[in-house]
Design a protein around this motif. Structure first.
Motif, PDB file in Angstrom:
ATOM      1  N   THR A 225      96.295 -30.985   7.501  1.00 29.19           N
ATOM      2  CA  THR A 225      95.299 -31.361   8.499  1.00 29.19           C
ATOM      3  C   THR A 225      93.981 -31.587   7.785  1.00 29.19           C
ATOM      4  O   THR A 225      93.492 -30.696   7.063  1.00 29.19           O
ATOM      5  CB  THR A 225      95.160 -30.268   9.572  1.00 29.19           C
ATOM      6  N   ILE A 226      93.325 -32.772   7.996  1.00 27.21           N
ATOM      7  CA  ILE A 226      92.091 -33.164   7.311  1.00 27.21           C
ATOM      8  C   ILE A 226      91.016 -33.376   8.356  1.00 27.21           C
ATOM      9  O   ILE A 226      91.191 -34.171   9.291  1.00 27.21           O
ATOM     10  CB  ILE A 226      92.284 -34.444   6.493  1.00 27.21           C
ATOM     11  N   GLU A 227      89.881 -32.659   8.226  1.00 32.04           N
ATOM     12  CA  GLU A 227      88.724 -32.787   9.123  1.00 32.04           C
ATOM     13  C   GLU A 227      87.627 -33.534   8.379  1.00 32.04           C
ATOM     14  O   GLU A 227      87.252 -33.151   7.259  1.00 32.04           O
ATOM     15  CB  GLU A 227      88.249 -31.418   9.559  1.00 32.04           C
ATOM     16  N   VAL A 228      87.065 -34.628   9.039  1.00 32.11           N
ATOM     17  CA  VAL A 228      86.037 -35.470   8.419  1.00 32.11           C
ATOM     18  C   VAL A 228      84.670 -34.965   8.839  1.00 32.11           C
ATOM     19  O   VAL A 228      84.391 -34.867  10.038  1.00 32.11           O
ATOM     20  CB  VAL A 228      86.213 -36.945   8.803  1.00 32.11           C
ATOM     21  N   LEU A 229      83.763 -34.693   7.868  1.00 33.34           N
ATOM     22  CA  LEU A 229      82.424 -34.192   8.120  1.00 33.34           C
ATOM     23  C   LEU A 229      81.417 -35.317   7.937  1.00 33.34           C
ATOM     24  O   LEU A 229      81.596 -36.219   7.126  1.00 33.34           O
ATOM     25  CB  LEU A 229      82.092 -33.054   7.152  1.00 33.34           C
ATOM     26  N   ASP A 230      80.324 -35.242   8.684  1.00 30.69           N
ATOM     27  CA  ASP A 230      79.282 -36.268   8.636  1.00 30.69           C
ATOM     28  C   ASP A 230      78.288 -35.966   7.514  1.00 30.69           C
ATOM     29  O   ASP A 230      77.987 -34.804   7.248  1.00 30.69           O
ATOM     30  CB  ASP A 230      78.553 -36.310   9.983  1.00 30.69           C
ATOM     31  N   GLU A 231      77.684 -37.051   6.857  1.00 22.92           N
ATOM     32  CA  GLU A 231      76.615 -36.894   5.862  1.00 22.92           C
ATOM     33  C   GLU A 231      75.910 -38.217   5.653  1.00 22.92           C
ATOM     34  O   GLU A 231      76.324 -39.247   6.202  1.00 22.92           O
ATOM     35  CB  GLU A 231      77.169 -36.388   4.536  1.00 22.92           C
ATOM     36  N   ASN A 232      74.869 -38.176   4.899  1.00 23.99           N
ATOM     37  CA  ASN A 232      74.062 -39.369   4.643  1.00 23.99           C
ATOM     38  C   ASN A 232      74.812 -40.264   3.656  1.00 23.99           C
ATOM     39  O   ASN A 232      74.623 -40.202   2.452  1.00 23.99           O
ATOM     40  CB  ASN A 232      72.696 -38.973   4.062  1.00 23.99           C
ATOM     41  N   ASP A 233      75.587 -41.127   4.204  1.00 19.51           N
ATOM     42  CA  ASP A 233      76.477 -41.919   3.354  1.00 19.51           C
ATOM     43  C   ASP A 233      76.148 -43.391   3.321  1.00 19.51           C
ATOM     44  O   ASP A 233      76.895 -44.184   2.787  1.00 19.51           O
ATOM     45  CB  ASP A 233      77.928 -41.730   3.808  1.00 19.51           C
ATOM     46  N   VAL A 234      75.032 -43.786   3.905  1.00 15.41           N
ATOM     47  CA  VAL A 234      74.641 -45.200   3.911  1.00 15.41           C
ATOM     48  C   VAL A 234      73.314 -45.332   3.168  1.00 15.41           C
ATOM     49  O   VAL A 234      72.338 -44.679   3.513  1.00 15.41           O
ATOM     50  CB  VAL A 234      74.519 -45.743   5.343  1.00 15.41           C
TER      51      VAL A 234
END
Length: 2046
Positions: A1593-1602
């Motif tokens: 199970t893989i959970e995607v986390l938010d970050e400053n990626d742009v």
């Protein structure tokens, strides 16, 4: 004003004066040269100036001297302040002064100030030269000029030493301040060549203001060198500058020549310091009276006094800001002439050094090696000279730990210095990553000024640091039952590097299978059930604490640098276990890399030998161990010392390596378990050697015996010393200590082999005692000494030497036999028989003087053997040979010259003994007429002479004669000559001789005459003389008219002589009218038969032989036969010819019977060997000789029958040294039996070097044990050479195959071992040995020598691998083949036979002892093997292995028996050789039990859950799944795959490692989680593959990626370089799709902004111009524009934005600053390039493109310019023919113009190019002087005193338009009155040698003028000169009368040569008149000092006159503009015949 009038340049008005007047006149003129021009009073009371200049001196117009001085007096000085200057020597010519110049700056202290009294001034000047002294009243300056010679004549070197000056200060004001005073003294000389006059002048000037009155009595002597003494801090600057006058086109007489241009005559150079106030005096130009002066181009910096020529500054000069040199031209008033003035602005130190930038940034790599250099910009200093920058750069601050230093280097040309920043050691960024260095630069001024540069040094990181873990090891306790995947601990590592160099990834070794580590986080997890071995307790474990089972593995951390570096840590996972493991003993050696322990033999008690650690894999008491030594330490030399973690082996006694060099300690470890378990190990300790033993020689004394002929390299002795030490301490070096003074011997320092290195000489030294040292190689070497006595045996190498080679001896001939003649002594320095000398006479002595001499063979006494007879042999040449008894013997020869002195042992002998003389009647009347005139009979003519001879010599042979009887007193005999004369009567006596004889009744007188020598020996037989009066004598005539001719055959030499043989008969014939002969006629032989070989019958006249007749003694006789009876007398001649009989055999010449003939063994067939010289005393056919060979062995020779030439008929086969006997026979041609003689020749075959040395075998082969000691002789080579002597003397040399120098060869051919052998390195040597003879040229041959090295068992067997690894599948039956052990032994044969065994008895495997095959003893189960916890081994009580067991190793962590937890078994195998002393080797054998696929994979920690940031980049490792498979290999290899949940293919999984990675970018807003299904499958190839699955199970986390994105597309902009600062160039836009702070964008310039040229607004993005642009400096800027958001971490985007700088034409072209001067040869071809002119324009495009043009040529000539230029390349070439005589210098103005396009203006630059034309000899000298002159006879006697070379008559002068030696003219008088006139070769001066008492009317001389070019190019011209005797000088009446006393004429300019002008005419009583031009002067009204005056000057011979007709014509084309317009021609008319009569007139030409 005076002027030079004659050739000697005397001052005017001295002609006719005496020598003293001339000297005084010159002195006065010289003193007047210097005058005080003016005084200048300056504004300051303390400042004054006196100006001195040289008066114009026309007499010395080639010299200009100007002296100016300015003294600033601002200091109160003591009375003893003085400046003194003297000139003592001149060591260069004037030309050299010009080249060198002088520039002196000196400082002096006040302490050195001294005073001078006026009386002491110039004391060093020679008294004779102190002629004039002048004193300046204002300055008290004293001037001295030596004036004893004219300025034109003084020798520069000699008299300049006499020119002295002294300066004495005057009293001055006492109120002067104490300020420094500065003296400027500048001397400018304009000099001509040294042969021109030089004024010797010394000027001194010193004005010291406010100086107290000079103290009386104080003195100062002048120095002989330049010396300046000034006040403190006073700077005296001297500049002596000399300028030669430039040659102008004017000739010597001042008349303009052919040159169109006129060079500047006068130059002046001045110097002035920068910064001086306005009005500072610079100097005075040379001026002339009544002239004013002005600047040609008035400069703003200087002003010129029009009258005095004084130049002053008009502004304050700044050398750096303005100019450092001013080249000015000063013009005079009319007539104008130029003066070149150069003003040099001298530098003062008013500028500090400057660096190009105040601060710079540099970088060094931290890996930079020591001495790495970085070039820095050096500092510059606008000052120059000593004030300029020096090389003194220093780091004054910031140089932490002195990591840097400065280095200054100079380029090869030496004009540029480079500054380098250099590292002094290793840099370390991690210790210090930044340095701020403050660098200073110092100039050379006083005081110095400094400039500074701030250097920011950044140390650039390199990957030089490995990752370092937080802990060196990690320890964790873990239940051994934990499942796979259990996290164990997290390791952390850091890296001191930067960037990728510090980015770390974790990993484990590939062999680690029980654990895994997360590469990012460092979390360690298990992958399977743990099976850990027992490990040692950690160092921090307490005594008695348990040591659990531990898995110890290594975790690696690797950075991402290049190259990558690894760090490591050890992780210990402790497990609880039982006592099922034996202790494991480990030894730690020092150093750790060693394989055994070492200890120095001098180690002190307690020294550490090794560390022993015991590892017991059990825990608790089971793991606690104790350690003890059970054997090998019986002497107690070692002890164990316990520490908490290990035991230490220490020294416990005194060690001695020489007693025990190796210890083998048996160490036993016992644990505390029940039952206890033990382990045994062996500690090998090697005792290191210490240099505690001295070398020891095998013998205390050595001896050797050598022949003195031993060649260099001969073996002498082998010296051997041993040292009980080992290693380098046992290395021994040998050397001579003493005794080898003659360097006869050499010693090998390594082996001690002593050989000869030079020829020995026993006669010099018969024994040598050598002291030899042996030194070991220890750090403190020890020595030993021994002696070698070398006895040198004698060889017969010296020949005897006579004390005298030639001996002269004299002996009387009556010396008895056995008399000693001489004692000959010869010395031979050889010994024994070699030096024993015997003496013999040469064979030629016995042959020439048989039985005459005897020589004692031992004493050398030479004696007579028989009496000497000088009359037989007067001189003897005796050869004595001294021969030694050597083999072969040597000899020498001396010569005794014996002279036999005469003894009076012979009486005089008359022949003939009977004389007849008919006395004519006329003789009897002599007395009547001559009696009165004769005083004695000495004047009588002799009638006849009697003759006697004496065989003695000298006085003994002087004979006197005496009349014994007869003659009746009428005759006298001269005592000395034997002349018989008539005796005369004395005057006064009556009667005469004739009366006596006529009156005497006797008609016949018989005289008896005797002869005596000086020894009173009288002749045995007297002479009888019969004198008959002719009137009474009757003449008898023989019947044969003329003479008789008889012939008789000689007597045969070998037979008895036939005496009495009749030759013939002589008979008197009867008289006419008489029938019978006169009675009683007697015949006798009067003359012609000295030896009385014939007899004549007195009655019959028959002639017979009386003795043996030998034709060879005399071939012909002429007998005088006399017949007489009474008074009748007759005489006839009988010629007897002796006919030859063949009675003499041929005789070989004596020279052919001496010595031997040498014949080279290689003589060619036909070569002449010998020339036979045989002679036969017979004649005719009897003497004709033919030659034959009677003994000719092997028909070797042949002989010419007629010539006797012996030739070689066959090649020589006999060996050299063979003596061939050849018998020759010479046979005459006599008949019937010819006679012959034999002669034996000894032909010695002489060796030539025609044989090559030959070895006795074609090859050699031998063998040696590899243990053969060095220096041992092991083989003898033998070669032979059939030649003899040196040709056969052989030496040997190894020429090939001995590269390693293992072998050597002695000169006698013995091979020896030079270096240690090792068969294993090389068992075969193929040497090539050459043998070479000593012939000339040498011959050589070679032979191969094969040397086999025999093996010895010195090498142990070696397994081919360090370990062997084999595999066998499980369940294979017993006796299955596992693998083969292989080993090698470098030995051979039995020593290399291998035997394999196992170290212990095994239950699992066995090995074949011969082939090494390993086989199984039972089947194996791999899974059981891996899971087994213990084996079935047991250990005996003594620790030895008693049953089959597996060998354990500490490194592998394997227990005894079958390895626990592993699928392999370790064994130890042994291999041994079969040598006598067996050697062995051990190896570890690893046998792997391979698997089959019977287990499926099992996931660890399933299911999985993980989080990942949406900003993770593609390739980010998400996680790793783990699974275990009990199988191994492919059966245990697991492959992974995603089978579900990855529809978008966002993820990827490594099928081998199970690593899940991001394959595509994530976006949390689109999908926030993923669930993947993963399957694991093994890779079995055989059977079915097994698999299992799990979920992730893989959970995607938010970050400053742009990151922000730029909106615009423009990537560059162009900007004019002249754009204003602040101009906006661009506005950037960027957006960010993130929200909040992550979307806030800021702008920056991150790279490319050189010199901070641009600025960007961070918020608006506007780009501005911050600094001015310069296209020539930078044409484009590449800026990195970065847009960054506000997120964390901050994201940014960078674009490259280019700012192009647009060029504008703001730079003109520029030429190099250097002057361009080129020299070319005249006459070079048109279009010849001569120089390339280059101008640079930093602009671009057309703005920087340059074209060239010549805009001006100076001088210009009609017909166009002489030079052209290529407009594109700048190459200047000739356009017209170049003629140096027309123009010798061209000045070309070249313009370089850029090609800027409109509307921009084109810029240009000018450059002056000077072309100097070099001369070639294309012009011959041209006479320009008058061709006639007047003989000044009337003053010859008076003026001859002033001239050494006679009275001057005239100067002839010829000009050569060429230059240098081509234009240097010399003169020669070809013909004429050379006895009266002399022509000076160089000056052309014609002088009168002597006074002419009666002069002729005229004298004509033929002259030649030649230039001094090289001989092949030399040119010459002839001229004829007439010397006229003036009538006034001759004292005669006046000469011819001119029709007109003065005449005038005119001619147009440019008329051709020979144009008639007028005719002069003179008459004198009908006499023939001739005309001559003697002088031409020019009158120029335009030149003069005042109006109305005219200048008259003598000019060349511009006019000629016809000597007979008187027609005056031009001799040169005239140019009115170029010269005067009026000439006066002086013409002489002479009347020929009679006394000289001349008249002169003047002709004026307009």
């Amino acid at each position: 004003m005076t002027r030079c009038r004659n050739a000697k340049y005397l001052p005017a008005g001295v002609e006719g004066k005496n020598k003293r007047d001339v000297q005084n006149k010159c002195e006065q003129e010289a003193v007047e040269l210097v005058t005080r021009t003016r005084d200048v009073k300056k504004s300051s009371e303390n400042t004054s100036a006196c100006i001195y200049s040289m008066k114009n001196q026309p007499n010395c117009n080639d010299i200009f001297i100007s002296v100016s001085a300015t003294i600033d007096c601002n200091q109160k000085s003591s009375a003893n302040n003085i400046t003194k200057i003297s000139v003592n020597d001149v060591r260069c010519s004037a030309e050299e002064v010009v080249e060198r110049g002088a520039h002196v700056v000196m400082k002096r202290d006040a302490a050195k100030m001294r005073t001078i009294a006026p009386s002491m001034c110039c004391t060093n000047a020679p008294t004779a030269n102190r002629k004039e002294i002048t004193r300046d009243e204002g300055t008290n300056a004293v001037f001295l000029v030596s004036g004893n010679k004219d300025c034109k004549q003084m020798n520069a070197r000699k008299h300049l030493a006499s020119a002295m000056l002294c300066v004495t200060p005057t009293a001055t004001n006492d109120n002067a301040t104490k300020q420094s005073s500065m003296l400027w003294w500048q001397l400018n000389l304009d000099l001509s060549k040294m042969r021109w006059p030089l004024i010797y002048l010394a000027l001194a000037l010193l004005m010291l203001c406010n100086i107290p009155t000079l103290i009386a009595g104080q003195h100062q002597s002048l120095s002989t060198s330049y010396n300046t003494v000034l006040a403190p801090n006073t700077i005296a600057h001297y500049s002596v500058l000399a300028f030669p006058r430039r040659r102008s086109s004017a000739g010597a007489d001042g008349v303009t020549g052919l040159m169109q241009s006129r060079a500047v005559d006068t130059s002046a150079q001045f110097e002035v310091l920068e910064g001086q106030p306005r009005g500072t005096v610079v100097g005075f130009i040379p001026t002339k009276p009544n002239f004013t002066y002005r600047f040609n181009e008035p400069p703003r910096e200087f002003m010129l006094d029009q009258v005095t020529g004084e130049i002053k500054t008009n502004v304050v000069l700044d050398r750096e800001g303005m100019r450092e040199r001013y080249d000015l031209v000063v013009l005079s008033s009319q007539p104008t002439y130029p003066i070149e003035v150069r003003i040099l602005v001298l530098d003062v130190n008013d500028n500090a050094p400057e660096f190009p930038e105040p601060s710079i940034a540099v970088s060094f790599s931290e890996s930079a090696a020591t001495g790495t250099r970085l070039l820095l910009d050096a500092a510059t200093d606008r000052d120059i000279g000593v004030n300029s920058i020096t090389e003194d750069y220093r780091i004054v601050d910031g140089n932490v730990d002195d990591k840097f230093r400065l280095a200054v280097t100079t380029n090869p040309s030496g004009d540029v210095s480079y500054l380098h920043l250099e590292t002094t050691g290793n840099l370390d960024r991690e210790s210090c990553g930044f340095y701020q260095l403050n660098i200073s630069a110092r100039d050379g001024g006083e005081p110095p000024k400094y400039g500074y540069l701030l250097v920011n040094v950044t140390i650039v990181d390199v990957n030089d640091n490995p990752p370092i873990f937080d802990h060196s090891d990690y320890i964790v306790s873990l239940n051994e039952s934990v499942p796979p995947g259990t996290p164990v601990l997290q390791v952390m590592a850091s890296d001191n590097d930067l960037g990728d160099n510090a980015k770390i990834t974790y990993y484990l070794a590939d062999t680690e299978q029980q654990f895994t580590v997360d590469p990012e986080t460092g979390v360690i997890s298990t992958t399977e059930l743990l099976t850990c071995p027992q490990q040692n307790c950690q160092t921090f474990a307490r005594p008695g604490a348990s040591c659990p089972k531990s898995c110890v593995f290594t975790v690696f951390a690797r950075d991402h640098g290049s190259p990558r570096q690894d760090g490591r840590t050890y992780v210990t996972v402790n497990l609880v276990d039982t006592n099922d493991h034996d202790p494991v003993i480990r030894f730690q050696y020092f150093p750790p890399t060693g394989t055994y322990a070492t200890v120095d033999e001098n180690a002190v008690n307690g020294s550490v030998v090794a560390a022993v650690s015991v590892v017991d894999m059990d825990e608790g008491l089971n793991g606690e161990t104790s350690l003890r030594i059970i054997s090998g330490n019986e002497l107690g030399h070692f002890r164990l010392e316990r520490t908490p973690s290990f035991d230490i082996v220490r020294v416990n006694g005194v060690l001695d390596r020489e007693e025990i060099g190796k210890y083998n300690l048996t160490v036993v470890a016992i644990d505390r378990g029940t039952p206890a378990r033990t382990a045994t190990a062996h500690l090998i300790i090697h005792v290191n050697d210490v240099n505690d033993h001295e070398p020891v020689f095998e013998k205390s004394e050595y001896s050797a015996v050598l022949s003195e002929l031993a060649p260099p390299g001969t073996y002498v002795a082998s010296i051997t010393a041993t040292d009980e030490d080992t290693g380098v301490n046992a290395f021994i070096y040998y050397d001579f200590v003493s005794g080898n003074t003659k360097q006869w011997f050499a010693i090998d320092p390594a082996s001690g082999l002593i050989t000869t290195q030079a020829a020995l000489d026993r006669e010099v030294e018969d024994s040598v005692e050598l002291s030899i040292s042996a030194r070991d190689g220890g750090p403190n070497p020890k020595w030993a000494y021994t002696q070698l006595k070398v006895t040198i045996l004698d060889e017969n190498d010296e020949a005897p030497q006579f004390q005298q080679q030639k001996i002269n001896v004299s002996l009387s001939e009556n010396t008895p036999a056995q008399t000693l003649i001489a004692m000959l002594t010869a010395a031979d320095h050889d010994q024994g028989t070699n030096g024993s000398v015997t003496y013999t006479l040469a064979s030629s002595v016995q042959r020439k003087y048989p039985q005459q001499f005897a020589l004692d063979a031992l004493t050398g006494q030479l004696t007579t053997r028989s009496a000497l007879d000088r009359e037989t042999i007067a001189n003897y040449e005796i050869f004595v040979i001294a021969r030694d008894q050597g083999a072969p013997p040597q000899s020498a020869t001396a010569t005794v010259y014996l002279s036999v002195e005469d003894v009076n042992d012979n009486s005089p002998v008359f022949y003939p003994s009977h004389y007849f003389y008919a006395l004519p009647d006329e003789t009897t009347s002599i007395g009547d007429t001559t009696t009165n005139n004769l005083s004695n009979n000495n004047n009588q003519q002799p009638l006849l002479k009697v003759t006697a001879s004496d065989r003695d010599a000298g006085d003994n042979a002087l004979i006197t004669y005496q009349l014994e009887s007869g003659g009746d007193g009428h005759f006298a005999v001269d005592t000395w000559s034997g002349a018989i004369t008539l005796r005369t009567l004395t005057p006064g006596s009556s009667g005469g001789i004739s009366a006596d004889i006529r009156q005497s009744p006797k008609a016949l007188y018989k005289l008896k005459i005797s002869a005596k020598d000086r020894g009173e020996r009288r002749s045995e037989q007297d002479a009888y003389v019969e004198i008959v009066l002719q009137s009474k004598m009757e003449l008898l005539e023989f019947d044969s008219y003329g003479s008789y001719e008889f012939q008789i055959v000689e007597d045969h030499e070998q037979r008895e002589a036939a005496l009495g043989r009749e030759l013939g008969r002589v008979q008197v014939k009867s008289h006419a009218g008489k029938a019978t002969l006169p009675p009683n006629i007697e015949y006798s032989i009067m003359y012609g038969d000295v030896d009385e070989n014939f007899t004549i019958d007195r009655r019959t006249g028959r002639i017979r032989t009386a003795r043996r007749i030998d034709r060879e003694a005399q071939a012909q006789y002429q007998l005088s036969i006399v017949a007489r009876t009474g008074l009748a007398f007759g005489k006839c001649v009988v010629n007897v010819a002796i006919a030859d009989l063949n009675d003499n055999a041929p005789i070989f010449a004596a020279i052919d019977r001496d010595g031997e003939i040498q014949l080279a063994e290689n003589a060619a067939v036909g070569q002449e060997v010998y020339l036979s010289r045989a002679r036969d005393r017979d004649s005719g056919m009897n003497s004709r000789i033919t030659y034959t060979l009677t003994y000719n062995p092997d028909e070797q020779f042949r002989i010419s029958e007629t010539t006797g030439v012996l030739q070689l008929q066959r090649p020589v086969r006999s060996a050299p040294g063979t003596l061939l006997h050849v018998e020759l026979m010479a046979t005459d041609g006599g008949a019937p039996t010819p006679l012959s003689t034999r002669h034996t020749l000894e032909v010695l075959i002489v060796d030539v070097n025609d044989h090559t040395p030959v070895f006795d075998h074609t090859s050699y082969e031998t063998s040696l044990r590899e243990s053969t000691k060095m220096k041992r002789v092991f083989f003898a080579l033998a070669a032979s050479d059939a030649d003899l002597g040196a040709n056969g003397r052989i030496s040997y040399e190894i020429i090939e195959g001995n590269v390693e120098q293992k072998f050597g060869v002695f000169p006698d051919g013995y091979l020896f071992v030079r270096a240690a052998l090792d068969r294993e390195d090389r068992d075969y040597y193929a040497l090539t040995v050459a043998c070479r003879d000593n012939g000339e040229p040498a011959r050589s041959s070679t032979v191969p020598v094969i040397i086999h090295v025999i093996d010895e068992n010195d090498n142990a067997p070696q397994f081919t691998n360090s370990t062997f690894t084999f595999s066998i599948a499980e369940n294979e039956p017993a006796d299955s083949f596992v693998g083969k052990l292989t080993a090698s032994d470098r030995d051979i044969g039995r020593n290399a036979e291998l035997i394999y065994t196992l170290a212990t008895q095994e239950r699992d495997f066995t090995v074949d002892m011969r082939n090494g095959f390993i086989k199984t003893l039972h089947p194996f189960d791999r899974e059981e093997l891996v899971q087994r916890h213990s084996g079935s081994a047991s250990v005996g009580n003594n620790g030895a292995v008693g049953t089959l067991k597996s060998v354990q190793t500490a490194q592998s962590g394997v227990g005894e028996g079958i390895n626990n937890g592993n699928n392999y078994i370790l064994l130890e195998a042994i291999v041994s050789d079969n040598g006598v002393q067996r050697l062995h080797d051990k190896v570890k054998v690893k046998i792997i039990i391979t698997d089959i696929n019977d287990n499926e994979p099992q996931f660890v920690r399933a299911p999985y859950h993980v989080q990942i940031s949406e900003g993770s980049s593609v390739g980010t490792q998400v996680m790793r799944v783990y699974s275990v498979d009990a199988d191994e290999g492919l059966n245990g290899d697991v492959y992974y795959s995603i089978v579900d949940g990855n529809t978008a293919e966002r993820f990827t999984m490594d099928d081998a490692t199970g690593q899940l990675s991001l394959a595509r970018a994530l976006d949390r807003e689109q999908q926030s989680s993923y669930k993947l299904t993963v399957i694991a499958r093994d890779a079995a190839l055989k059977g079915q593959q097994l698999s299992s699955s799990t979920s992730i199970t893989i959970e995607v986390l938010d970050e400053n990626d742009v990151a922000p994105e730029f909106a615009q597309t423009a990537s560059e902009v162009s900007v004019l370089e002249t754009s204003a600062i602040g101009t906006e160039l661009m506005r950037f836009r960027a957006t960010d799709s993130d929200l909040g702070i992550n979307s806030q964008v800021t702008f920056s310039i991150t790279a490319g902004n050189r010199k901070d040229t641009f600025h960007i607004d961070a918020i608006s993005g506007s780009l501005y111009l911050h600094k001015s642009l310069d296209y020539e400096e930078t044409t484009a800027y590449n800026l990195n524009i970065t847009a960054s958001d506000g997120g964390t971490p901050r994201l940014s985007n960078t674009i490259i934005f280019t700012v192009n700088v647009v060029d504008e034409n703001d730079n003109p072209p520029s030429f190099p600053n250097t002057a361009i001067v080129r020299q070319i040869k005249e006459g070079i071809a048109v279009k010849t390039p001569i120089v390339t002119i280059t101008a640079e324009d930093p602009d671009s495009g057309l703005n920087g493109k340059v074209t060239y043009a010549i805009v001006k040529q100076d001088p210009e000539q009609p017909g166009g310019r002489h030079f052209g230029i290529n407009t594109m390349t700048g190459v200047i070439h000739t356009l017209r023919e170049i003629d140096r005589e027309t123009i010798d210098t061209f000045r070309l103005t070249v313009v370089a113009t850029d090609q800027a396009a409109t509307p921009e203006p084109q810029l240009y630059a000018e450059k002056l190019v000077t072309v100097i034309v070099e001369d070639i000899n294309d012009n011959a000298p041209n006479f320009v002087s008058m061709n006639a002159a007047i003989l000044p006879m009337q003053t010859a006697a008076a003026q001859s005193l002033h001239y050494r070379d006679g009275l001057p008559v005239m100067h002839v002068h010829a000009r050569d338009a060429d230059s240098s030696s081509n234009g240097l003219v010399t003169y020669e008088m070809v013909s004429g009155n050379t006895d009266l006139f002399k022509l000076h070769r160089n000056t052309g001066a014609i002088t009168l040698r002597r006074v002419i008492e009666q002069p002729e009317v005229r004298y004509q001389l033929a002259l030649k003028a030649s230039d001094e070019a090289v001989q092949s190019e030399r040119k010459s011209t002839d001229a004829y000169i007439t010397i006229i005797t003036a009538s006034t000088l001759a004292g005669t009446s006046s000469g011819p009368a001119f029709d007109q006393r003065e005449q005038s004429g005119s001619v147009y300019e440019n008329e051709p040569i020979g144009t008639s002008i007028l005719t002069v005419s003179a008459r004198l009583n009908g006499a023939e008149v001739e005309y001559y031009v003697t002088n031409v002067t020019a009158i120029d009204a335009s030149v003069g000092s005042s109006a109305g005056t005219k200048k008259v000057q003598q000019v060349d011979r511009l006019f000629d006159i016809d000597t007979k007709l008187g027609i005056l014509s031009t001799a040169k084309e005239l140019d009115r503009e170029a010269g005067p317009d009026t000439y006066v021609v002086e013409v002489y008319a002479i009347a020929l015949g009679g006394a000289p009569r001349t008249t002169s007139t003047k002709v004026r030409r307009y």
